[in-house]
Structure formats: C-alpha cells, structure tokens
Design a protein around this motif. Structure first.
Motif, PDB file in Angstrom:
ATOM      1  N   HIS A 184      20.872  25.785  33.596  1.00 50.33           N
ATOM      2  CA  HIS A 184      20.850  24.745  32.375  1.00 50.33           C
ATOM      3  C   HIS A 184      19.964  24.046  31.896  1.00 50.33           C
ATOM      4  CE1 HIS A 184      25.500  23.398  33.241  1.00 50.33           C
ATOM      5  NE2 HIS A 184      25.442  24.967  32.854  1.00 50.33           N
ATOM      6  N   GLU A 187      18.106  20.725  31.355  1.00 52.14           N
ATOM      7  CA  GLU A 187      17.691  20.557  32.826  1.00 52.14           C
ATOM      8  C   GLU A 187      16.871  20.761  33.278  1.00 52.14           C
ATOM      9  OE1 GLU A 187      22.098  20.555  34.724  1.00 52.14           O
ATOM     10  OE2 GLU A 187      22.776  19.884  32.440  1.00 52.14           O
ATOM     11  N   HIS A 292      20.988  20.507  39.008  1.00 48.95           N
ATOM     12  CA  HIS A 292      21.180  20.564  37.980  1.00 48.95           C
ATOM     13  C   HIS A 292      20.942  18.868  37.441  1.00 48.95           C
ATOM     14  CE1 HIS A 292      23.800  23.530  36.807  1.00 48.95           C
ATOM     15  NE2 HIS A 292      23.639  23.702  38.248  1.00 48.95           N
ATOM     16  N   GLU A 368      23.892  17.149  40.768  1.00 47.00           N
ATOM     17  CA  GLU A 368      23.184  16.904  39.839  1.00 47.00           C
ATOM     18  C   GLU A 368      22.423  15.647  40.419  1.00 47.00           C
ATOM     19  OE1 GLU A 368      24.340  17.699  36.895  1.00 47.00           O
ATOM     20  OE2 GLU A 368      25.945  18.686  36.762  1.00 47.00           O
TER      21      GLU A 368
HETATM   22 ZN   LIG Z   1      23.555  21.503  34.354  1.00 44.59          ZN
END
Ligand SMILES: [Zn+2]
Length: 1011
Positions: A184, A187, A292, A368
């Motif tokens: 992503h 990120e 992430h 995350e």
């Molecule tokens: Zn992500």
C-alpha cells in the motif's frame, strides 16, 4: 506546557524501567526464563553515530526496544546510511525502490555469504521486484539442498505421506520466513525498516539475532507495489519542495488499481500478486508476513476477528494465535504501548496478499503499524476507539503523541525480530505443521471432501473455462484431463417444493448419476494445494445472524459462478480413479474450419468475441438477431457472421482468441445488424481511480482499445460524438456523490493540486492521465457535454455509483435508483435472470446468470416522466373489502347501482406499473412505449437471490432490474446496478458490457415495442 511537563516525567520513569528490565540482556547468555534475551552483544562495537541518530529520531524511549535502539558496526559493511544519507526512518527521507535495491545489493556485495538478492519479476510498468535472502553462510550455501527438503514437506506425496520421513526432514530443514513491504503505497515505512532489518540480520553478533540468522532464512521483498512506491516518493518530494502547500493525494498507485492491490490474491491479475505468489510457492516458504501502516501502533491483525475463512486448516488458526499472542507479549514486556492482536478485521476473504500463505499450507501474517504517510514527524491525535483499553488491548496507544517514521520503523523491526526469534525457537513445530497441512490437503477427498471439482468438456464457454483454469494454474493447482467419459454419483437436489409426508421424502433418491464427456477437466483434491482450489470454487455462506456485523471485505466470490462456467463439486471418490492426464496448457483450440465466404462464430457471451471484433478491424461482422441452425449446430442470437477477411487472417485471429469460426454453406436468412469496433472513451474522476482501474485492466487484457480521460477532459471536449461512439463511466468508488463528481475538490481555497511530471515528480504520470490541478470536477459544462453526447446518439454506460449519478442528473428518464432500508449485501454473488433475451446486451447469455452486487442501487421503473419508480413498501391491497358474499363474489351497496370494478392491471416488480386510464388523461408525462426503459436482466426472486456471501433484507432488491437500457434522445444510457467488471473475478458478466459496446448503434434490436 503542563502537558509537556507531564510527558517529560513519563518519559523519564519509563527510561528507568527499560534499563532495569533488560540490563541482563547486554551480557548475553540465557535470561532468567531460559530463553536467549534480546539485546546487543557488548563485544561487538556499535555504530555510534548511527545509534545516536536512532535515539534522536525516536520521539519517546518507549517507542523503541533493546532490539533496535542501537546499530551494530561491521567493518566494510555499509549501513542504510550509505544510500539514504541518514539512518532508516530519518525525517524527510523516503527512498525510491531503486535506492532500496541499491542498498540491498551493496549489502550482498559486502556479505555475499549472508545476503543474496533475487529478481522475482517485473511490474506492469516494467519495474523490477526483488526478494532478498538473509541467513548464515551455511544456510545460503545449501539453498538447493534445503529447498529439496522443503519441497518434500510441501508435497508429502513425494515421501508417500510417511510421517517418520517427514520428521527426519523437519529435523534437517531450515524454514523460510517471507516478509513483504509497502504493497500500500501511502504506507511508506516498510522499505527503510526492511533495509535496516536486513543489515541487522546479516551482521549483528548478539546471540538473539545470531540464532535467527543460523536458524531461519529470512526472505524480504522490501517493496511490493513498486510502481506506486515511486509515485508516492515523488509526491513526498513535491511536498518537501512546497512545504506550505497542500499536496496531491496519491490517486494512482499501480498502473491499474490502488488499495485493491491487496485484494488480488484470488484472481491473480496483477503482476505483484503473481510475483509474490511464485516466490512464496517456489521457495516453499512457511510464512508470508505483509506489512501495512494504518493502525496505531502495532496491530497484528492475523488473529483479528471472526469469521475465519472456512477452508483454512484449524492448525493455521492455532499458529496465528501462538505467534500473534507471543508477539504482543514480547513487545509489551519491552514497555512498548499499543501492541495488540485482535480487533477490526475478519479472516473470511482469501483476497489478501498474505493469504497466499494461508491457502498454500503456510502461515499468513499481517501487521498494521502506524505511519504518517511520508517521513514527516508529526503530532498525531487518535480517535477514542483507537486508544480505548479493551480486553484484547490492555496496553493501548496514547491518545496523542509526537510520532516519527523512526518510531514506525522501530515497531516494525521489533515486531519482526521477536516474531523471527519465536518462530526459530519453535521451527520444528512449524515445519511439522507445514507438512501436516500439506498432508491434510492431500487427504481432503477421504476427510472432509470433496474429491474433485470437474469442469465438463461440453461447457460452451470454452474460453472462460480456460481463464478459470488459468487462475488455478497461477495458484499452483494441478489440473488433469479425463481420457474417457465417466460418471459419478452426485447428491440429488433437494426438492424445495415437495412438502408432503415423511414417507415421500424417504422415497427421493439420495444421489443421481452425472455423466461427464471425455476431455473434462478434473481438479483433484488429493493434491497439496487443493485448499485454494476448494476455497475459490466452493460456495460461501455468511449468516445474517453472524456476530460480525461489519464484514471487512467481500463475503462471496464463487469463481465458477462469476466466470459463468460450469463447475461440479464431486464428493464421489470414484472420480479420482478416472483415467486422466496432467495438463499445463488449457488454451482452447480455436480457428477457422471449412471453406466459404461467410464464417459464423457462436455467441456464448465470452469476452473473446470482443477480442476478435477489435482484432479484425477491417472485417465486416454482423450479429444475427435470432437463433438459427446450420449443419446440426444451433447458433445463438448475437452469433457473429464474418465476411471480408482472408481465411488465413481469420484463422489466426480466431485461434488467438480461442474461438471456432465455422464456414457456412449459405448465410442464414435471419435479421442481422452490423457489429462495429466502437470508438470508446473511458472516463475517470480525479477523486478516485480505484474501481475503474479494474475496467481498464479487463479491456487491456481483452484487447479492446479506448481513450482514457478524466471528467475534466470531457468538460473541455468540443464534440464528443465526433470522436466517440461509447463513453464508459465505470464506478468511482470513494467520493462518488453527484456533488463530488460535478464539483470536484473545492477550489475556493487552497492551492492547485497538480498530477503531472515535474523535476520533483518524474514518475507520477506513467502511462495514466495527468492534470495541472486535480480539483475541478466534471462541472456543469461536463454534465452538458455528456447529456449532448447521449442525445446526439452516443451510448453512455454506467455502473453502481455512476448509475446513481446520471440518474440524479436526469440523463435517463423512467428509472429511479433507491437504497435499501434494511438491505445488507456486502460484496456477494447474487442470482440474476434474463428478462429480454432479444436485446443485444443479452447476446449469448442463458436464462440464469450470477452477478456481483454490493448493495445495489435498487432500480425501479416508471412510465410517468418525473415520478419515482415503484417502491415496495407495505402490502398492496389486492383482496376485496369486507361485505356480502364470498371472496370471489361482487359486493353491493344498498340503494346504488353496481358498477363492476375494473380488473387491476398487474405487473412484475422489475417492470414499470402499467399506465392507468387516469394517467392517460392528458397524459403528457406518459413516456411513449418505445422510449421506455428496457430491462435486460433482473435480480432473481428473493428465495433464489443468494448464490454466495451475505444477503440480508434481500427482498428489497429481489426482482428489481439489474441491467437497464434507457433510450435518451437519439442515444442510450445503459445502467448497471451490479458491478459487471470487478477485480478480475466477474468475467462472466464482462460480456454484458462488451455486448453493449459492440452493438452500440443497434441496441434497439429485438425491442418488443419498437414500431
Ligand atoms: Zn495497508
């Protein structure tokens, strides 16, 4: 000030705790708990300058750990500073993928025994993807030998499912832990964290790290979305060059999709998915750990929340618990706040990149962490639900904190290092589990079943069947082909209508015999990767009663349904003894056969027809408007009649498309119309390109050319009809309200947001679109241009939110779009029914087709201009009121003549209510029959609506139109309630869009009312 002082105190006290808790660490040797404690080896010097900067950029001591608060020095080995000019996580520094690779290769050059860099493929924009292996000299020297061992554990058939042999291999094998970063693009932290992690793993002589190096092969892909990374770094550089300005949002990540790049692990349509999958499966890795950055401070969402995917092995769920819980415990012991392992995320969909491991007998993991979307150090304020203490988050993140990229890098590295260490401590268990999961995949037929999936050889949609098999091949699933015809016992369909007595039920046979022709494809379930095939081909059911009320992603995906291909789930083990051979090439045989001046290509709603149409640019192609038979073959409506092209050229094009072109003795005497290679504009907004990207990807793969342009360009174009026949306006996704699309981003304040290549942003545009300012939207001029385009004869095609948009702008009369009141359909597969098979949009489709739906919109039709379509709220009164006689008798009123009540006109839910005599009085609002909306497909009845996934309150959309063709001026607006082109998964409904495109100037063909 007061707050600042308090924080200073807090820092000081934590510093003391930190020092006391891990003072033993520095000495090496086992800690009091018998495990090797983390922390540096005092005999190895540290890189003092680097270490000082780590401290400086870490905003509070508790945002660090004894694993990352120093950097060991190693003579002749470059640290990340060699490329970055500063330490990993330094403010203001975000390296391009190329710089990350440069560092990894410098590291390899300095320590070739411990670091090896592999190229694993290219992206859509031809950038390189890499995987970096870091381990001991001993391990890297024996990579091939080790891979052979892991290969046997990965495929227990090679050792005859011999557990004792597996134990011997487990004792000797070195496991592989694969880490992937920054899929992503906003990120941004993982690449620098992984550069430093590679360095630490390669040089640190502390016992804790040395154990990892000696015991595990760490494989690192530091940048997964390489195209998006370079764009993101561009934007950050632009931001640094214009510090006082707002900076443009990252509207494009990869060439095609943004955030959805992490939803591609089912259909494998993106290069990044294919490259990571091949690496994971090729290396026979045990773990795939994807990084992430959207939750403070470290959420190991692997354990997450239910429901769990129904096809994973329960062994895996236990592994998630083991590694995740230990991960939280280790970091909590370091005094790092905000580390937790349960929360918002269900583990139902197998679309996430990490899930490649879950579906291939490994361990999927996902972090995350907390990123600032760049490398600025900023004060970050959290939402109450983010810092609330919960049962699973006893040590929540701080409500407010100064946060740096270095903090993020500290969390990422600490999490990974503790995971690697724990994994190494228990690697025999995890390797044995790896073997057991593979073994249980092979034992699927005799355990839970099924025995196989069969794709019959007589499926008319051979090219779609081949595409589905190609997905299986990409997923490393073995495909076989039956050498003979065969039959199996299938469970008899339960007759829902048979109410009857107990005795009758028992008489119904439990099974029926199903025959399959020779050449049918068999996907055996006694193979190591049966799990992924089963998960993709089976049906999904998400209960409306499930305690999980907010599914994280799609709830249904059954590939056979979405590809419009026949797939039989066979539980009868007899299927496994059918004579068959393994096949790797499943391309259907196409080409021209026979001699003649007219060739026919039957229409089964396969996208390959469009490939053929656009490839044979100069050929005269017509579509038949009625079915016909020739030499015993039945040809459907929409069958292509091809003339004016050499047999050689036709043969070549047809075989490339995988279609059969059959010479006809004489052209059939049925009505036909021309099928043209339409000139297409595909419109995007500058608000979001996420959802339309899947449409571009599909058209590119099919070979349908189009001009790609923004709503801004539409507004500026003089004569759209002179350039285009068809305008596709795919779903916008985010910010799709009419006001957002028309007005764009506010321009009354702020600065222009350019999306174009500049010295700071050389990679921004790529092969996509550009603008000096992203803010202006379609504008009222653009609305007028679109309206004029349709009125002058163009075809405008919309889906989901853009259908709502054009209806709210009044571009199509006689259709309204509502939302359900209680309806909850979250990315589900629904049943649709053909309503008007004579419409060219329906060419090649059967009466039933499965479609992808995400909560509508709910279309309703009306024949009265300017009024709402029918809404089904409350019961309509059809029965007679209280009075004399029986239910079917006429009532009377005493002393008054009796006028028989006229028959109430009846209509179906998907139809417009018939125009009443009252409405016809001076009926200037009554839409003439030939101008009314034409329903091509509708949603099935409520009882049949659910195919796969979650349907709650389905009665609100059941039977309503799913695809509508609305005449508007001289042109047409074709509205989809479904999303027909989605994530490379809905290939069975691509044909609806392609049919509309190819028949753009004959959409009224077969119209019942047409005079
Ligand atoms: Zn992500």
């Amino acid at each position: 000030m007061v707050r600042l002082l308090r924080r200073t105190c807090l820092y000081a006290s934590l510093l003391v705790i930190g020092a006391a808790g891990f003072s033993a660490v520095a000495l090496g040797g086992p800690g009091g708990d018998g495990e090797t404690p983390p922390g540096r080896d005092m005999r190895q010097p540290v890189d003092e300058a680097y270490t000082a900067k780590i401290k400086k950029y870490t905003t509070a001591p508790y945002f660090s750990s004894p694993l990352v608060d120093y950097l060991p020095a190693a003579k002749g080995v470059p640290t990340p500073e060699a490329v970055l000019g500063d330490v990993s996580g330094a403010p203001g520094i975000l390296p391009y993928a190329e710089d990350v690779y440069k560092y990894m290769r410098l590291l390899e050059k300095a320590l070739p025994g411990r670091v090896k860099v592999f190229s694993i493929g290219r992206t859509e924009e031809n950038r390189e993807m890499i995987a970096v292996a870091v381990s001991s000299e001993e391990n890297l020297k024996r990579l091939d030998e080790n891979k052979a061992r892991l290969g046997k554990l990965a495929d227990p058939r090679t050792i005859n499912l011999d557990d004792a042999e597996a134990d011997r291999l487990v004792a000797q094998a070195t496991p592989i832990y694969y880490i992937t970063g920054t899929i992503h693009s906003p990120e941004t932290g993982a690449p620098t964290a992984l550069m430093e992690l590679a360095y630490r793993l390669a040089v640190d002589e502390s016992p804790y790290i040395k154990e990892i190096r000696d015991g595990v092969i760490t494989l690192i892909t530091p940048v997964v979305e390489v195209d998006g990374r370079d764009r993101m770094v561009d934007l950050y550089r632009w931001h640094l060059a214009h510090p006082k300005d707002f900076y443009p949002p990252l509207i494009y990540w990869g060439k095609y999709v943004a955030h959805d790049n992490n939803r591609d692990a089912m259909a494998v349509t993106l290069k990044l998915t294919e490259n990571v999958l091949n690496t994971y499966v090729g290396w026979k890795a045990q773990v795939l750990h994807d990084l992430h950055e959207s939750v403070p401070y470290l959420y190991d969402n692997t354990i997450g929340d239910g429901p769990y995917n129904a096809w994973i092995d329960p062994i895996l769920a236990d592994e998630w618990q083991m590694i995740g819980s230990r991960n939280v415990a280790d970091m909590t012991r370091f005094g790092m706040p905000g580390v937790f392992a349960h929360g918002d995320f269900d583990t139902w969909s197998p679309g996430y990149l990490m899930f490649i491991a879950a579906m291939h007998n490994g361990i999927s993991r996902l972090y995350e962490t907390f990123g600032n979307g760049g490398a600025d150090t900023q004060e970050r304020t959290l939402e109450p639900e983010e810092y609330a203490r919960t049962w699973y988050r006893q040590n929540p993140p701080l409500p407010k904190a100064l946060w740096s990229q270095r903090d993020n890098n500290n969390y990422e590295q600490t999490g990974l290092l503790t995971s690697l260490h724990y994994f190494n401590e228990n690697k025999r268990l995890f390797l044995k589990n790896f073997y057991l999961k593979a073994k249980r995949s092979i034992q699927k037929p005799e355990a839970e079943g099924p025995a196989a999936y069969v794709l019959p050889a007589d499926d008319p949609r051979t090219t779609l069947q081949a595409q589905l098999l190609e997905v299986m091949r990409k997923q490393a699933v073995e495909i076989s082909r039956a050498k003979t015809a065969f039959s199996v016992a299938m469970p008899a369909k339960k007759d829902k209508s048979a109410k009857g007595k107990e005795g009758e039920k028992e008489q119904q046979p439990a099974t029926v015999t199903k025959e399959f022709p020779p050449g049918s494809y068999i996907i055996r379930m006694d193979q190591p990767y049966s799990r992924i095939a089963d998960a993709l081909l089976d049906h999904q059911y998400w209960s409306p009663e499930d305690p999980q009320k907010t599914p994280y992603d799609d709830t249904g995906w059954t590939f056979g349904e979405l590809f419009n291909v026949k797939v039989a789930r066979v539980t009868d083990p007899k299927v496994l003894s059918v004579a068959m051979e393994r096949v790797t090439n499943v391309a259907p045989k196409g080409g021209a056969s026979g001699e003649g001046i007219v060739f026919a290509v039957n229409n089964h709603a396969e996208p390959a027809l469009a490939t053929l149409r656009f490839k044979l640019k100069n050929a005269a192609i017509e579509a038949v408007e009625e079915p016909f038979e020739s030499a015993g073959t039945k040809f459907n409506r929409g069958t292509f009649l091809i003339r004016g092209v050499s047999r050689e050229e036709l043969d070549r094009a047809a075989s490339q498309a995988g279609l059969q072109a059959v010479a006809l003795g004489v052209a059939p005497s049925v009505k036909t119309h021309a099928v043209r290679a339409a000139r297409i504009a595909l419109v995007h907004t500058w608000l979001s390109t996420q959802t339309e990207g899947w449409w571009r990807l599909a058209l590119d793969n099919i070979g349908v050319p189009y001009d790609y342009m923004s709503t801004q360009a539409i507004a500026k174009m003089d004569d759209l009809n002179a350039k285009y026949d068809v305008i596709l306006f795919p779903p916008v996704g985010f910010f799709s309200s009419a006001s957002a699309v028309v007005n764009g981003i506010p321009t009354e304040w702020g600065n222009p947001l350019p999306w174009k290549n500049t010295p700071e942003t050389p990679n921004l545009v790529g092969k996509n679109d550009w603008t000096d300012d992203m803010r202006p939207g379609l504008g009222w001029e653009g609305v007028a241009k679109l309206q004029k385009f349709v009125q002058s004869g163009g075809l405008l095609l919309t889906a989901t939110d853009t259908s709502r948009l054009v209806l709210s702008l009044g571009m199509a009369e006689g259709v309204t779009a509502g939302g359900g009141e209680k309806m909850k359909i979250v990315g589900s597969v629904l049943a649709a029914r053909l309503v008007d098979g004579a419409s060219p949009i329906a060419y090649g489709y059967d009466d039933k087709v499965s479609v992808y739906c995400d909560n509508g919109p709910v279309f309703s039709l009306t024949s009265i201009a300017g009024t709402r379509g029918r809404r089904r709220l409350g019961e309509e009164m059809h029965e007679r009121p209280t009075g004399r006689g029986g239910i079917d008798d006429p009532d009377f009123t005493v002393g008054r003549v009796n006028e028989a009540a006229p028959e109430q006109p009846k209509s179906e839910i998907w139809e417009a209510p018939p125009v009443t005599d009252e409405q016809k009085r001076n009926g200037y609002r009554v839409i003439p029959e030939e101008r009314r909306a034409r329903v091509i497909f509708r949603y099935a009845d409520n009882k049949d609506l659910l195919v796969s996934g979650l349907v709650e309150g389905g009665n609100e959309i059941a039977q309503h139109p799913a695809v509508v063709d609305v005449p508007a001026g001289k042109g047409h607006v074709v509205l989809f309630s479904i999303n027909p082109v989605y994530r490379g998964e809905t290939r069975g409904t691509y044909g609806m869009v392609l049919n509309a495109i190819m028949n753009f100037d004959s959409l009224d063909a077969g119209r019942k009312e047409a005079k």
